[in-house]
Design a protein around this motif. Structure first.
Motif, PDB file in Angstrom:
ATOM      1  N   ALA A 203     -20.676   0.766  32.569  1.00 50.50           N
ATOM      2  CA  ALA A 203     -21.980   1.431  32.552  1.00 50.50           C
ATOM      3  C   ALA A 203     -22.538   1.599  33.955  1.00 50.50           C
ATOM      4  O   ALA A 203     -23.158   2.627  34.272  1.00 50.50           O
ATOM      5  CB  ALA A 203     -22.950   0.625  31.685  1.00 50.50           C
ATOM      6  N   GLU A 204     -22.299   0.630  34.811  1.00 50.62           N
ATOM      7  CA  GLU A 204     -22.770   0.738  36.201  1.00 50.62           C
ATOM      8  C   GLU A 204     -22.115   1.917  36.904  1.00 50.62           C
ATOM      9  O   GLU A 204     -22.776   2.668  37.638  1.00 50.62           O
ATOM     10  CB  GLU A 204     -22.488  -0.577  36.950  1.00 50.62           C
ATOM     11  CG  GLU A 204     -22.970  -0.605  38.385  1.00 50.62           C
ATOM     12  CD  GLU A 204     -22.010   0.054  39.386  1.00 50.62           C
ATOM     13  OE1 GLU A 204     -22.494   0.710  40.347  1.00 50.62           O
ATOM     14  OE2 GLU A 204     -20.782  -0.075  39.190  1.00 50.62           O
ATOM     15  N   ASN A 207     -23.670   5.136  35.374  1.00 49.18           N
ATOM     16  CA  ASN A 207     -25.063   5.315  35.788  1.00 49.18           C
ATOM     17  C   ASN A 207     -25.183   5.745  37.241  1.00 49.18           C
ATOM     18  O   ASN A 207     -26.128   6.449  37.617  1.00 49.18           O
ATOM     19  CB  ASN A 207     -25.851   4.015  35.560  1.00 49.18           C
ATOM     20  CG  ASN A 207     -26.175   3.780  34.102  1.00 49.18           C
ATOM     21  OD1 ASN A 207     -26.317   4.726  33.322  1.00 49.18           O
ATOM     22  ND2 ASN A 207     -26.285   2.510  33.714  1.00 49.18           N
ATOM     23  N   GLU A 210     -23.466  11.266  39.591  1.00 49.06           N
ATOM     24  CA  GLU A 210     -24.353  12.430  39.499  1.00 49.06           C
ATOM     25  C   GLU A 210     -23.672  13.611  38.815  1.00 49.06           C
ATOM     26  O   GLU A 210     -24.351  14.465  38.241  1.00 49.06           O
ATOM     27  CB  GLU A 210     -24.819  12.838  40.907  1.00 49.06           C
ATOM     28  CG  GLU A 210     -25.657  11.776  41.603  1.00 49.06           C
ATOM     29  CD  GLU A 210     -26.077  12.212  42.996  1.00 49.06           C
ATOM     30  OE1 GLU A 210     -25.668  13.319  43.432  1.00 49.06           O
ATOM     31  OE2 GLU A 210     -26.813  11.443  43.647  1.00 49.06           O
ATOM     32  N   THR A 234     -25.580  11.518  29.869  1.00 48.63           N
ATOM     33  CA  THR A 234     -25.076  11.651  31.237  1.00 48.63           C
ATOM     34  C   THR A 234     -25.121  13.066  31.776  1.00 48.63           C
ATOM     35  O   THR A 234     -24.912  13.273  32.974  1.00 48.63           O
ATOM     36  CB  THR A 234     -23.624  11.149  31.312  1.00 48.63           C
ATOM     37  OG1 THR A 234     -22.814  11.955  30.437  1.00 48.63           O
ATOM     38  CG2 THR A 234     -23.518   9.687  30.896  1.00 48.63           C
ATOM     39  N   LEU A 333     -26.567   2.636  29.154  1.00 46.98           N
ATOM     40  CA  LEU A 333     -26.617   3.826  30.001  1.00 46.98           C
ATOM     41  C   LEU A 333     -28.034   4.360  30.129  1.00 46.98           C
ATOM     42  O   LEU A 333     -28.832   4.291  29.188  1.00 46.98           O
ATOM     43  CB  LEU A 333     -25.712   4.916  29.431  1.00 46.98           C
ATOM     44  CG  LEU A 333     -24.225   4.580  29.311  1.00 46.98           C
ATOM     45  CD1 LEU A 333     -23.467   5.748  28.688  1.00 46.98           C
ATOM     46  CD2 LEU A 333     -23.632   4.220  30.667  1.00 46.98           C
ATOM     47  N   SER A 334     -28.323   4.900  31.308  1.00 48.12           N
ATOM     48  CA  SER A 334     -29.612   5.524  31.574  1.00 48.12           C
ATOM     49  C   SER A 334     -29.475   7.040  31.454  1.00 48.12           C
ATOM     50  O   SER A 334     -28.469   7.614  31.889  1.00 48.12           O
ATOM     51  CB  SER A 334     -30.102   5.160  32.980  1.00 48.12           C
ATOM     52  OG  SER A 334     -30.194   3.762  33.131  1.00 48.12           O
ATOM     53  N   ARG A 335     -30.486   7.667  30.885  1.00 47.58           N
ATOM     54  CA  ARG A 335     -30.459   9.117  30.758  1.00 47.58           C
ATOM     55  C   ARG A 335     -30.678   9.756  32.123  1.00 47.58           C
ATOM     56  O   ARG A 335     -31.609   9.419  32.855  1.00 47.58           O
ATOM     57  CB  ARG A 335     -31.536   9.602  29.788  1.00 47.58           C
ATOM     58  CG  ARG A 335     -31.529  11.113  29.608  1.00 47.58           C
ATOM     59  CD  ARG A 335     -32.555  11.571  28.594  1.00 47.58           C
ATOM     60  NE  ARG A 335     -32.582  13.024  28.505  1.00 47.58           N
ATOM     61  CZ  ARG A 335     -31.751  13.746  27.783  1.00 47.58           C
ATOM     62  NH1 ARG A 335     -30.809  13.141  27.073  1.00 47.58           N
ATOM     63  NH2 ARG A 335     -31.834  15.070  27.752  1.00 47.58           N
ATOM     64  N   LYS A 336     -29.819  10.698  32.475  1.00 47.29           N
ATOM     65  CA  LYS A 336     -29.931  11.402  33.753  1.00 47.29           C
ATOM     66  C   LYS A 336     -30.934  12.538  33.598  1.00 47.29           C
ATOM     67  O   LYS A 336     -30.750  13.432  32.781  1.00 47.29           O
ATOM     68  CB  LYS A 336     -28.569  11.918  34.204  1.00 47.29           C
ATOM     69  CG  LYS A 336     -27.557  10.788  34.438  1.00 47.29           C
ATOM     70  CD  LYS A 336     -26.292  11.292  35.093  1.00 47.29           C
ATOM     71  CE  LYS A 336     -25.245  10.167  35.135  1.00 47.29           C
ATOM     72  NZ  LYS A 336     -25.710   8.979  35.863  1.00 47.29           N
TER      73      LYS A 336
END
Length: 593
Positions: A203-204, A207, A210, A234, A333-336
């Motif tokens: 996940a890192e 995340n 780009e 992502t 996960l973070s939303r981009k």
């Protein structure tokens, strides 16, 4: 009447809910054939025209049903004929069990008729499990392990039963020294997940990226929902290996289509420009179509640790079920919020499909092969199953066919052997007799295997609730993929003695069997032919005459490939002028964008 070993083999297959055995008879399995008769043909003995086709049909059944395919052949030549289909299963990781006969034990070692060292013959293709049954007490363990190992390892296994053993009285294993018992059929398979620490590392990596790219293969087939959520979080584009073509719908705007030699420009550009790569359930072999080494941080998810980290220098390797592993990783996960990468991917995909539509409308002599698949895409039923063969027709299957959610599709992905398209379709119809099946087959493969298996389709079609089984023949009288490989890789002109095929009326042959048969020689008739075939009350062969000089060269062709084709023309290719004209007309559609 005492139960024979052959009787018990079929009983055990029924216990495993095996519903059909794809086979061809011979005296090496006479005991088993007689047992089918005594068992009222349960499981069903599906008589194909050649043992190789029995193995291919079993592979097709396994691919489209998710169950174990079973094939059967006699000793000697029959067993030998199974090998190509079993290697197809081995290389595409498909569970298939082969049951083969052998000469009587009393004759072994005596240079007897049809005596072949089957242990040596099968030791590579069935390396996961291979056993010869020499006494009745080896059963049921031999059958049970063959099926369990095939399922567990997604691999072909083989059980050899000498002819005289088949006819022996069955005796179960005892609670005794050197006897091996077995438990009841049925196995509960776990969905393994990688350790949480490794999920956090993966996940890192994701995340931090780009420009995220995802590559899915057939191992992601059960994880479509999770892959869609991953792509949404992502902003990734998703490319598909050929064996994963049915994982996600081609109507999703961020799905870039196939990757590799038969791939699309958006998939090529996705890999060329990404900074992060997730490989999910794929052993895609062509590393030159992945990002440059060191360009992208990479994570791989695969249920089989043997195939982890061997195609790209991955940073985190997660051994586990794709769906279960992604489900565990998604909350990390973070939303981009920056969607510029996704917007570029979607723009590229939209432009690609527009180009494909324009290329398929380019005039050809007589029909543009791209148009055949594009017209199918407009009409293909929602629950269709598609099989493809190996050859230039595979290019158009890979690039032009738009699959939707719920459809199934496959081909000989890793072995890339000619000839499985029609027997795969037969396996698909036995797996799903209530669904339409479409086989896309070149005329070379049709002459090699497909025509004979039309007889099998005619023989068994009454068993299928939905009679639709459309075999589309790309009729160009050329072994076209090899012709283009000679041009693009070797700079050699077409060698007609090797490449030109004798002309055959495939539609007329189909009609002689009581099937539908339609010949198409005009571009404007292609759509109508598909529409009629897809509502027919019987299997249909579409014999579509198409232009062999429409270039299957990928949209990302290298300078060396284009140079080689030019050299082939200058060396006197028999269709030089037409070849250049079609190439220019086709490529102009790409250059306009």
């Amino acid at each position: 009447m005492a139960q024979t070993v052959a009787d018990y083999v079929l009983e055990r297959l029924r216990d495993w809910d095996v519903r059909q055995v794809f086979a061809y008879p011979g005296d090496g399995i006479n005991g088993l054939v007689a047992a089918f008769g005594k068992a009222d043909n349960q499981p069903r003995f599906v008589q194909v025209r050649h043992e190789e086709m029995a193995a291919f049909a079993a592979v097709g059944y396994a691919k489209f049903s998710g169950r174990t395919g079973v094939c059967m052949a006699t000793s000697g030549p029959g067993a030998i004929h199974l090998l190509n289909g079993l290697y197809d299963a081995k290389l595409d990781h498909v569970p298939v069990v082969a049951i083969v006969g052998q000469t009587a034990r009393s004759a072994m070692g005596g240079s007897y008729q049809q005596e072949v060292d089957l242990q040596s013959l099968f030791k590579d293709v069935a390396s996961d499990y291979l056993v010869e049954v020499n006494v009745p007490e080896q059963l049921p363990n031999a059958i049970d392990r063959a099926i369990r190992v095939a399922q567990a390892n997604r691999a072909p296994t083989a059980v050899i039963i000498p002819n005289d053993v088949q006819e022996s009285d069955y005796q179960p294993p005892q609670h005794a020294f050197k006897h091996v018992p077995s438990s009841a059929p049925g196995t509960a398979w776990a969905a393994p997940v990688a350790p949480e620490r490794e999920l956090a590392r993966a996940a890192e990596v994701v995340n931090a990226g780009e420009k995220v790219a995802i590559l899915v293969g057939q191992g992601a087939r059960g994880a479509a929902e999770q892959v869609r959520e991953l792509a949404d979080l992502t902003g990734a584009g998703v490319a598909k290996a050929l064996l994963g073509k049915d994982v996600l719908s081609d109507e999703l705007p961020y799905v870039t289509g196939s990757i590799g030699l038969l791939g699309t420009r958006p998939s090529f550009e996705l890999m060329r420009d990404c900074d992060t790569l997730l490989i999910i359930g794929s052993n895609f072999p062509y590393s030159q179509f992945l990002p440059e080494f060191g360009q992208a941080r990479a994570v791989q998810i695969d249920i089989d640790g043997r195939f982890i980290g061997m195609r790209y220098p991955t940073e985190v390797n997660l051994v586990g079920d794709a769906a279960a592993t992604l489900t565990a990783m998604l909350p990390m996960l973070s939303r981009k919020e920056d969607r510029s990468w996704r917007e570029k991917v979607e723009k590229d995909v939209a432009g690609w499909w527009s180009t494909m539509a324009e290329q398929s409308d380019v005039d050809a002599r007589p029909v543009n092969p791209m148009r055949i698949v594009s017209e199918l895409s407009r009409r293909i039923p929602d629950n269709a199953i598609v099989t493809a063969d190996s050859g230039s027709s595979t290019n158009w299957y890979a690039r032009n066919l738009k699959l939707r959610e719920g459809m199934l599709a496959s081909l000989s992905g890793t072995l890339a052997t000619m000839g499985p398209g029609v027997p795969y379709a037969i396996g698909a119809k036995f797996a799903h007799p209530d669904r339409p099946v479409i086989a896309l087959v070149g005329d070379g493969a049709m002459q090699m295997n497909g025509m004979a298996e039309l007889i099998t389709i005619a023989h068994y079609r009454h068993l299928w609730d939905d009679q639709r089984c459309v075999v589309c023949v790309f009729h160009n009288n050329d072994l076209n993929q090899v012709t283009w490989e000679l041009r693009a890789m070797g700079g050699a002109p077409k060698f007609e003695e090797s490449q030109t095929l004798p002309d055959v009326d495939y539609a007329a042959f189909a009609r002689s069997l009581g099937l539908g048969g339609v010949t198409v020689t005009e571009p404007g008739d292609v759509g109508t032919a598909w529409a009629d075939a897809l509502i027919a009350d019987r299997p249909v062969v579409l014999d579509i005459h198409c232009d062999p000089e429409v270039p299957p060269i990928p949209p990302h062709a290298t300078f060396d490939q284009m140079k080689a084709v030019t050299e082939a023309v200058l060396k006197g290719d028999p269709e030089a002028f037409h070849l250049i004209a079609q190439g220019v007309k086709t490529k102009l559609q790409e250059l306009r964008r």
